[in-house]
Design an enzyme around this catalytic site. Sequence first.
Site, PDB file in Angstrom:
ATOM      1  CG  HIS A 293     -12.429  -0.015  52.613  1.00  0.00           C
ATOM      2  ND1 HIS A 293     -11.509   0.051  53.634  1.00  0.00           N
ATOM      3  CD2 HIS A 293     -12.778   1.255  52.318  1.00  0.00           C
ATOM      4  CE1 HIS A 293     -11.312   1.322  53.947  1.00  0.00           C
ATOM      5  NE2 HIS A 293     -12.076   2.077  53.166  1.00  0.00           N
TER       6      HIS A 293
ATOM      7  CG  HIS B 155     -19.890   4.266  52.606  1.00  0.00           C
ATOM      8  ND1 HIS B 155     -19.332   3.677  53.707  1.00  0.00           N
ATOM      9  CD2 HIS B 155     -18.897   4.888  51.949  1.00  0.00           C
ATOM     10  CE1 HIS B 155     -18.042   3.944  53.728  1.00  0.00           C
ATOM     11  NE2 HIS B 155     -17.746   4.676  52.672  1.00  0.00           N
TER      12      HIS B 155
END
Length: 186
Positions: A82, A40
């Site tokens: 992100h 992740h």
Amino acid sequence: APKPKAQRSSPALAFRGIEHRALGIVPFFSGQGRPRVFAHRGGCALGPENTIAAFDRGLAAGADGLELDIQLSADGIAVVCHDQTLDRTTNTTGPVSARTAAELSRVDAGHRFTDDSGQHPFRGKGVYVPTLGEVLERYPDVPIIVEMKPDSEEMGLALAAEVLRANAVDRVCAAGYGLRSLTAAR
């Protein structure tokens, strides 16, 4: 007499009235005989999230693939980040979309990462915000889940262009929050 309903050849899921194929029938996720493990944000506990440093460490730790997030730079290039802003993860502030990909390659994306002992082992070490193209080129045999953060046609088109350029159609899974980016990516 009423006509019989056609049988589906494979299972489908419905979400908000839109049918989606079940993940189990998508070749990207099948044929392994076991669940695949994806690092992740590249392995964000191992290195600065969404950076080459994290991706290298995540794969070295045994991940089967990578999960990452993309935003668009000011010059329309898909960059791996992100957040909408650079504040949380770099030594720079402001929106990702306000800087070109070249400018983002010069920010210190390792600046804020801390290890378990509270140290900053990546600060000032040349860790930067990479482009999606760089990541696809560096890891040519690695399956990658790419989450498109802004839901826009431009985002989907940028993703599709990079995936096609890298000949990575069979190893990239596009993910997103809306139909504009996902439809354009197809």
